[in-house]
Design a protein around this motif. Structure first.
Motif, PDB file in Angstrom:
ATOM      1  N   LYS A 188      49.430   9.309  63.546  1.00  0.00           N
ATOM      2  CA  LYS A 188      50.699   9.210  64.139  1.00  0.00           C
ATOM      3  C   LYS A 188      50.585   8.639  65.619  1.00  0.00           C
ATOM      4  O   LYS A 188      49.357   8.684  66.265  1.00  0.00           O
ATOM      5  N   ILE A 189      51.664   8.124  66.018  1.00  0.00           N
ATOM      6  CA  ILE A 189      51.753   7.478  67.444  1.00  0.00           C
ATOM      7  C   ILE A 189      51.899   9.040  68.496  1.00  0.00           C
ATOM      8  O   ILE A 189      53.255   9.557  68.134  1.00  0.00           O
ATOM      9  N   ILE A 190      51.433   9.184  69.380  1.00  0.00           N
ATOM     10  CA  ILE A 190      51.563  10.203  70.486  1.00  0.00           C
ATOM     11  C   ILE A 190      52.476   9.329  71.488  1.00  0.00           C
ATOM     12  O   ILE A 190      51.965   8.597  72.058  1.00  0.00           O
ATOM     13  N   ILE A 191      53.703   9.723  71.436  1.00  0.00           N
ATOM     14  CA  ILE A 191      54.504   8.978  72.419  1.00  0.00           C
ATOM     15  C   ILE A 191      54.552   9.488  73.582  1.00  0.00           C
ATOM     16  O   ILE A 191      55.171  10.975  73.975  1.00  0.00           O
ATOM     17  N   LYS A 192      54.360   8.691  74.614  1.00  0.00           N
ATOM     18  CA  LYS A 192      54.150   9.117  76.148  1.00  0.00           C
ATOM     19  C   LYS A 192      55.028   8.385  76.918  1.00  0.00           C
ATOM     20  O   LYS A 192      55.684   8.960  78.011  1.00  0.00           O
ATOM     21  N   HIS A 193      55.065   6.955  76.568  1.00  0.00           N
ATOM     22  CA  HIS A 193      55.902   6.113  77.438  1.00  0.00           C
ATOM     23  C   HIS A 193      57.198   5.568  76.556  1.00  0.00           C
ATOM     24  O   HIS A 193      57.006   5.032  75.616  1.00  0.00           O
ATOM     25  N   VAL A 194      58.447   5.847  77.131  1.00  0.00           N
ATOM     26  CA  VAL A 194      59.515   5.678  76.373  1.00  0.00           C
ATOM     27  C   VAL A 194      60.615   4.436  77.404  1.00  0.00           C
ATOM     28  O   VAL A 194      60.558   4.780  78.465  1.00  0.00           O
ATOM     29  N   THR A 195      61.177   3.633  76.380  1.00  0.00           N
ATOM     30  CA  THR A 195      62.022   2.760  77.073  1.00  0.00           C
ATOM     31  C   THR A 195      63.286   3.085  76.475  1.00  0.00           C
ATOM     32  O   THR A 195      63.580   2.915  75.259  1.00  0.00           O
ATOM     33  N   VAL A 196      64.492   3.459  77.533  1.00  0.00           N
ATOM     34  CA  VAL A 196      65.743   3.658  77.069  1.00  0.00           C
ATOM     35  C   VAL A 196      66.874   2.521  77.127  1.00  0.00           C
ATOM     36  O   VAL A 196      66.645   2.067  78.247  1.00  0.00           O
ATOM     37  N   VAL A 229      59.527   7.261  81.583  1.00  0.00           N
ATOM     38  CA  VAL A 229      60.595   6.525  81.115  1.00  0.00           C
ATOM     39  C   VAL A 229      61.139   5.374  81.974  1.00  0.00           C
ATOM     40  O   VAL A 229      61.142   5.339  83.216  1.00  0.00           O
ATOM     41  N   MET A 230      61.484   4.399  81.231  1.00  0.00           N
ATOM     42  CA  MET A 230      61.978   3.273  81.719  1.00  0.00           C
ATOM     43  C   MET A 230      63.451   2.926  81.059  1.00  0.00           C
ATOM     44  O   MET A 230      63.710   2.902  80.099  1.00  0.00           O
ATOM     45  N   LEU A 231      64.420   3.055  82.313  1.00  0.00           N
ATOM     46  CA  LEU A 231      65.889   2.880  81.654  1.00  0.00           C
ATOM     47  C   LEU A 231      66.312   1.502  81.928  1.00  0.00           C
ATOM     48  O   LEU A 231      66.051   1.160  83.170  1.00  0.00           O
ATOM     49  N   VAL A 232      67.043   0.887  80.987  1.00  0.00           N
ATOM     50  CA  VAL A 232      67.183  -0.501  81.018  1.00  0.00           C
ATOM     51  C   VAL A 232      68.857  -0.892  80.953  1.00  0.00           C
ATOM     52  O   VAL A 232      69.234   0.065  79.891  1.00  0.00           O
ATOM     53  N   ASP A 233      69.634  -1.379  81.688  1.00  0.00           N
ATOM     54  CA  ASP A 233      70.700  -1.761  81.595  1.00  0.00           C
ATOM     55  C   ASP A 233      71.100  -3.213  81.998  1.00  0.00           C
ATOM     56  O   ASP A 233      70.130  -3.877  82.696  1.00  0.00           O
ATOM     57  N   GLN A 234      72.238  -3.704  82.237  1.00  0.00           N
ATOM     58  CA  GLN A 234      72.581  -5.258  82.502  1.00  0.00           C
ATOM     59  C   GLN A 234      72.525  -5.195  83.950  1.00  0.00           C
ATOM     60  O   GLN A 234      72.128  -6.409  84.292  1.00  0.00           O
ATOM     61  N   THR A 235      72.888  -4.390  84.700  1.00  0.00           N
ATOM     62  CA  THR A 235      73.045  -4.545  86.226  1.00  0.00           C
ATOM     63  C   THR A 235      72.637  -3.398  86.888  1.00  0.00           C
ATOM     64  O   THR A 235      72.443  -2.260  86.370  1.00  0.00           O
ATOM     65  N   GLU A 236      72.207  -3.696  88.267  1.00  0.00           N
ATOM     66  CA  GLU A 236      71.563  -2.640  88.958  1.00  0.00           C
ATOM     67  C   GLU A 236      72.868  -1.515  89.511  1.00  0.00           C
ATOM     68  O   GLU A 236      72.672  -0.379  89.609  1.00  0.00           O
ATOM     69  N   ASP A 237      73.969  -1.942  89.520  1.00  0.00           N
ATOM     70  CA  ASP A 237      74.980  -1.021  89.615  1.00  0.00           C
ATOM     71  C   ASP A 237      75.206   0.048  88.608  1.00  0.00           C
ATOM     72  O   ASP A 237      75.285   1.253  88.853  1.00  0.00           O
ATOM     73  N   ILE A 238      74.950  -0.355  87.353  1.00  0.00           N
ATOM     74  CA  ILE A 238      74.972   0.333  86.254  1.00  0.00           C
ATOM     75  C   ILE A 238      74.140   1.350  86.419  1.00  0.00           C
ATOM     76  O   ILE A 238      74.063   2.658  86.017  1.00  0.00           O
ATOM     77  N   LEU A 239      72.913   1.022  86.563  1.00  0.00           N
ATOM     78  CA  LEU A 239      71.494   1.879  86.567  1.00  0.00           C
ATOM     79  C   LEU A 239      71.646   2.698  87.794  1.00  0.00           C
ATOM     80  O   LEU A 239      71.208   3.980  87.435  1.00  0.00           O
ATOM     81  N   ALA A 240      72.141   2.457  88.851  1.00  0.00           N
ATOM     82  CA  ALA A 240      72.262   3.416  90.163  1.00  0.00           C
ATOM     83  C   ALA A 240      73.181   4.338  89.695  1.00  0.00           C
ATOM     84  O   ALA A 240      73.229   5.531  90.082  1.00  0.00           O
ATOM     85  N   LYS A 241      74.165   4.212  88.861  1.00  0.00           N
ATOM     86  CA  LYS A 241      75.325   5.047  88.481  1.00  0.00           C
ATOM     87  C   LYS A 241      74.636   6.256  87.585  1.00  0.00           C
ATOM     88  O   LYS A 241      74.901   7.256  87.490  1.00  0.00           O
ATOM     89  N   SER A 242      74.075   5.340  86.781  1.00  0.00           N
ATOM     90  CA  SER A 242      73.199   6.302  85.835  1.00  0.00           C
ATOM     91  C   SER A 242      72.132   7.361  86.525  1.00  0.00           C
ATOM     92  O   SER A 242      72.071   8.468  86.170  1.00  0.00           O
ATOM     93  N   ARG A 243      71.607   6.694  87.341  1.00  0.00           N
ATOM     94  CA  ARG A 243      70.537   7.624  87.973  1.00  0.00           C
ATOM     95  C   ARG A 243      71.329   8.660  88.922  1.00  0.00           C
ATOM     96  O   ARG A 243      70.699   9.903  88.991  1.00  0.00           O
ATOM     97  N   LYS A 244      72.277   8.288  89.234  1.00  0.00           N
ATOM     98  CA  LYS A 244      73.091   9.394  90.161  1.00  0.00           C
ATOM     99  C   LYS A 244      73.473  10.588  89.135  1.00  0.00           C
ATOM    100  O   LYS A 244      73.458  11.750  89.462  1.00  0.00           O
ATOM    101  N   GLY A 245      73.841  10.027  87.875  1.00  0.00           N
ATOM    102  CA  GLY A 245      74.489  11.123  86.999  1.00  0.00           C
ATOM    103  C   GLY A 245      73.408  11.915  86.748  1.00  0.00           C
ATOM    104  O   GLY A 245      73.421  13.119  86.346  1.00  0.00           O
ATOM    105  N   ILE A 246      72.118  11.466  86.304  1.00  0.00           N
ATOM    106  CA  ILE A 246      70.856  12.105  85.754  1.00  0.00           C
ATOM    107  C   ILE A 246      70.645  13.221  86.890  1.00  0.00           C
ATOM    108  O   ILE A 246      70.317  14.355  86.651  1.00  0.00           O
ATOM    109  N   GLU A 247      70.644  12.815  88.248  1.00  0.00           N
ATOM    110  CA  GLU A 247      70.260  13.571  89.278  1.00  0.00           C
ATOM    111  C   GLU A 247      71.344  15.048  89.122  1.00  0.00           C
ATOM    112  O   GLU A 247      70.833  16.126  89.334  1.00  0.00           O
ATOM    113  N   GLU A 248      72.446  14.505  89.116  1.00  0.00           N
ATOM    114  CA  GLU A 248      73.457  15.517  89.417  1.00  0.00           C
ATOM    115  C   GLU A 248      73.288  16.605  88.146  1.00  0.00           C
ATOM    116  O   GLU A 248      73.426  17.880  88.061  1.00  0.00           O
ATOM    117  N   SER A 249      73.146  16.063  86.944  1.00  0.00           N
ATOM    118  CA  SER A 249      72.706  16.828  85.593  1.00  0.00           C
ATOM    119  C   SER A 249      71.591  17.683  85.718  1.00  0.00           C
ATOM    120  O   SER A 249      71.595  18.996  85.436  1.00  0.00           O
TER     121      SER A 249
END
Length: 223
Positions: free
Chosen positions: A24-32, A53-73
């Motif tokens: 089995k693969i022991i999953i340590k590094h995840v790309t979303v 974790v590596m989080l990927v999306d089309q623009t830096e603005d989207i990623l910044a919004k995602s990161r802010k949402g993650i921090e709030e959560s």
């Protein structure tokens, strides 16, 4: 004699390789892929449980919004989990956020990942194009998974050359709160892949349920 020795070495080597490939693969590094509500939630719970974790999306603005949402959560989680120790809560939030990196170029970051989880729009053509491209850059051991809730997993897997390392990994919204995760295997998904995804889901603190594709857009729960 030398020929026999070489043959023996090849035989042992082949057996070792086969044995290693069966593990089995022991999953340590995840790309979303996808920084929306689902993708951000998956990234959050993975990072909070010790995964890189590596989080990927089309623009830096989207990623910044995602990161802010993650921090709030995360702060909501920390407030409840560390109610009597706010400092520990702050450390939890900081450590989790430090485990999440971001990128706008999926192909450049999948070369060393153990698992790619796709959480983009429910469009088969877009998912196929994404996985077909990533298939060329990801490591041979990398497992591909789609969070789709409406598309046929086999139709997505067929866009790649790693059908045995492809499955559905369906989280429920909101990801940090909902415990159930469906691990959906196609007729080509290997047992090793299924077990690796079940172990990964458990590591996230989730309750994985193994399902198999019976018919397009239908699954059957395996008891």
């Amino acid at each position: 004699m030398a020929f026999v020795t070489r043959q023996f070495v090849r035989s042992v080597s082949s057996s070792s390789t086969a044995s290693a490939s069966a593990k089995k693969i022991i999953i340590k590094h995840v790309t979303v892929i996808g920084g929306g509500l689902m993708g951000a939630g998956i990234a959050q719970v993975a990072a909070a449980t010790g995964h890189t974790v590596m989080l990927v999306d089309q623009t830096e603005d989207i990623l910044a919004k995602s990161r802010k949402g993650i921090e709030e959560s995360l702060r909501k989680v920390a407030k409840k989990k560390f109610a009597e120790n706010p400092k520990a809560g702050d450390e939890f939030v900081e450590k989790t956020l430090n485990s999440i990196s971001t990128s706008t170029d999926a192909a450049s970051v999948v070369h060393s990942t153990d698992l790619v989880v796709e959480a983009i729009v429910e469009n088969l053509k877009m998912k196929n194009e994404l996985f077909k491209r990533l298939d060329k850059f990801a490591s041979e051991h990398t497992i591909f998974a789609s969070n789709t809730s409406s598309l046929h997993i086999t139709d997505i897997a067929n866009a790649t050359t790693r059908q045995d390392r492809f499955a559905g990994l369906h989280f429920f919204n909101p990801v940090p709160m909902m415990k159930l995760v469906e691990v959906i295997k196609t007729p080509m998904t290997s047992q090793k892949t299924t077990e690796s995804l079940i172990d990964f889901s458990k590591a996230l603190g989730k309750h994985p349920v193994s399902c198999k594709v019976m018919h397009p857009r239908k699954t059957s729960t395996l008891r």
